[in-house]
Design an enzyme around this catalytic site. Structure first.
Site, PDB file in Angstrom:
ATOM      1  N   ASP A 233     -12.124  -7.786  -1.740  1.00 22.02           N
ATOM      2  CA  ASP A 233     -12.145  -6.465  -1.119  1.00 22.02           C
ATOM      3  C   ASP A 233     -13.550  -5.880  -1.239  1.00 22.02           C
ATOM      4  OD1 ASP A 233     -11.194  -3.562  -0.514  1.00 22.02           O
ATOM      5  OD2 ASP A 233      -9.368  -4.744  -0.359  1.00 22.02           O
ATOM      6  N   HIS A 285     -11.719   1.396  -1.598  1.00 18.30           N
ATOM      7  CA  HIS A 285     -10.567   0.619  -1.148  1.00 18.30           C
ATOM      8  C   HIS A 285     -10.206  -0.482  -2.138  1.00 18.30           C
ATOM      9  CE1 HIS A 285      -8.270  -2.177   1.503  1.00 18.30           C
ATOM     10  NE2 HIS A 285      -7.845  -1.050   2.050  1.00 18.30           N
ATOM     11  N   SER A 456      -2.620  -2.537   3.743  1.00 20.25           N
ATOM     12  CA  SER A 456      -3.496  -2.882   2.624  1.00 20.25           C
ATOM     13  C   SER A 456      -2.751  -2.871   1.303  1.00 20.25           C
ATOM     14  CB  SER A 456      -4.677  -1.904   2.565  1.00 20.25           C
ATOM     15  OG  SER A 456      -5.552  -2.087   3.629  1.00 20.25           O
TER      16      SER A 456
END
Length: 515
Positions: A233, A285, A456
């Site tokens: 990520d 994120h 996600s």
């Protein structure tokens, strides 16, 4: 019909390709490229660069950073299904093919640019994969490569379409922060409704309740201990101690956490600039995904991850969730090859994607898959860059990846921003229908939980559930673990065309409930 030579034509029927334009010396505009890509996506659900004409590939190079990803192989061994070598650099046949392809590129580019050398031609150094990343400016080079019997593919790395509204949207900076900037503590969360306080003080997110996935009951049998998972990520926050010094607090002891980076340094035409990348997460994120998967069950009041006993590796492979830059493609490919080379890693989760395919990333995923890794990828979350896109994005669309999406707590409706389609295999409950609340996770710092949504968090959560099951049955293979997940899912006997096998009951998968 355009034919791409012995290597590529054996893999893919190219009868749908458009003929080369007469004015081959003029590149298509970005708007024209985007229109072609989105038209194909709407018609077929995907866009494969191998089905583009030489001129389209070259145009995409001119409208991006001129970096071409070239997959190579010895003559007769370049089929799409051919196994990749354990180490291309150490295989004499692959090393010879690499040099021949490099010589081809060098000769073609020098015909127009005599100053070109091998040193300034290669952009990224490769590890195990048989891939060259080279700066290509000439259409003749693209043509020569795509007709070579040593070339598996030749694709632009740094071109992705913007919003299908057209060229006007390309002037915006909206892509640069896709999925970033929202990972701060969420105000107003209510104990007993939005989370349950566990013994010791950890907060268990509302969607970990037994009515959705049976997570809390599953913890009586397994917590993921002994399993190591990788989160590919945007990295992890160096100020979030629950992914650092406090990773082993409370009931989460005897495990390890590593913070790595594969995202290459910024460069222009292969010339690096700026500071070297670190494992730190400036986006937020990656920190959210790591927290949802494996945050500790501690004593500081933070939210707990589903696999709170598992070991974790976070890899910063991209700037944001949209893999649109050449260095992000390289970073993701390198992250998968890194995971492939780690025998202690069993599970890889990535909640990022792109609209067009990338054969280099596909190579890396297949390389990891061939080494027994169970790979989860996000089906897609609609930011502004994917408006108009319906279906499962790349690389979740690959057969080697388990595509995951999110559903609302009514169990039958996709989440507002989640993509669905035939490639989806599992769903995770991650949105309340009544107030749109998403699951709890770790913020960039501190113990007050943040919330995060989309396919996600569904993907990171599903990967964590697989870790819990594999911990319970450590001697089993990837295929056996996946079979247990399927058998414990809501659509086990009839796969849904949009939601796959559906929602896993983790308690049943680990044997905490009678089958």
């Amino acid at each position: 019909m355009l034919w791409l030579g012995a290597c590529q034509s054996a893999d893919k029927e190219l009868s749908q390709l458009q003929p080369e334009p007469e004015l081959a010396g003029e590149a298509l505009s970005a708007a024209q490229l985007d229109e072609q890509i989105w038209t194909r996506v709407r018609q077929t659900g995907s866009y494969d660069w191998r089905q583009a004409t030489d001129h389209v590939v070259w145009s995409a190079l001119q409208r991006s950073d001129q970096v071409l990803s070239v997959g190579y192989a010895p003559a007769g061994r370049c089929g799409q299904d051919a196994a990749l070598p354990a180490d291309a650099a150490a295989d004499p046949d692959y090393a010879r093919a690499r040099q021949q392809v490099l010589d081809l590129v060098l000769a073609s580019e020098r015909a127009a640019h005599p100053e070109v050398t091998a040193d300034n031609l290669i952009i990224f150094q490769q590890s195990a994969l048989p891939v060259l990343t080279v700066r290509v400016r000439e259409l003749a080079t693209v043509r020569a490569l795509r007709r070579s019997g040593l070339v598996r593919y030749a694709e632009p790395m740094g071109y992705e379409p913007y919003h299908p509204a057209g060229a006007a949207s390309r002037t915006t900076a909206s892509l640069s922060s896709s999925g970033c900037g929202n990972n701060t503590a969420t105000a107003g969360l209510v104990a007993g409704s939005d989370y349950t306080v566990l013994t010791g003080g950890s907060k268990s997110s509302w969607n970990q309740a037994d009515q959705y996935h049976g997570v809390r009951t599953a913890w009586t049998q397994s917590t993921g201990a002994g399993v190591k998972m990788v989160i590919i990520d945007t990295g992890s926050s160096d100020t979030q101690e629950n992914l650092g010094a406090a990773f082993n607090q409370g009931l989460s002891t005897g495990r390890t956490v590593e913070r790595l980076v594969t995202l290459p340094r910024n460069s222009i035409f292969g010339i690096p600039y700026g500071a070297a990348e670190t494992p730190n997460d400036p986006c937020g994120h990656g920190t959210s995904m790591a927290g949802a998967a494996a945050a500790p069950r501690g004593t500081d009041g933070a939210s707990v991850g589903i696999a709170y006993g598992a070991s974790l590796i976070t890899i910063r492979a991209a700037e944001d969730v949209f893999i649109d830059a050449s260095r992000e493609v390289q970073g993701v490919a390198d992250a998968y090859t890194l995971a492939a080379g780690r025998p202690d890693v069993r599970i890889v989760s990535m909640s990022m994607g792109r609209v067009t395919s990338s054969s280099q990333i596909a190579d890396a995923i297949r390389y990891a898959y061939g080494r027994g890794k169970l790979i989860f990828c996000a089906a897609g979350t609609s930011f502004d860059w994917s408006a108009g896109w319906v279906g499962v994005i790349f690389p979740a669309s690959l057969a080697e990846a388990v595509a995951v999406t999110g559903v609302k707590d009514n169990l039958t409706t996709r989440c507002d921003e989640c993509h669905v389609g035939a490639d989806v295999e599992f769903t995770v409950v991650m949105q309340r229908n009544s107030n749109n609340l998403r699951p709890l996770s770790l913020a960039m710092s501190g113990d007050a939980p943040s919330t995060v949504g989309g396919s996600s968090v569904s993907t990171a959560s599903m990967a964590a559930m697989a870790a819990v099951v594999w911990s319970r049955y450590p001697a089993e293979t990837r295929e056996q673990i996946k079979a247990r997940l399927v058998a414990a899912s809501s659509n086990a006997t009839r796969r849904d065309p949009n939601f796959g096998y559906g929602r896993v009951n983790l308690a049943r998968a680990v044997g905490a409930l009678v089958q």
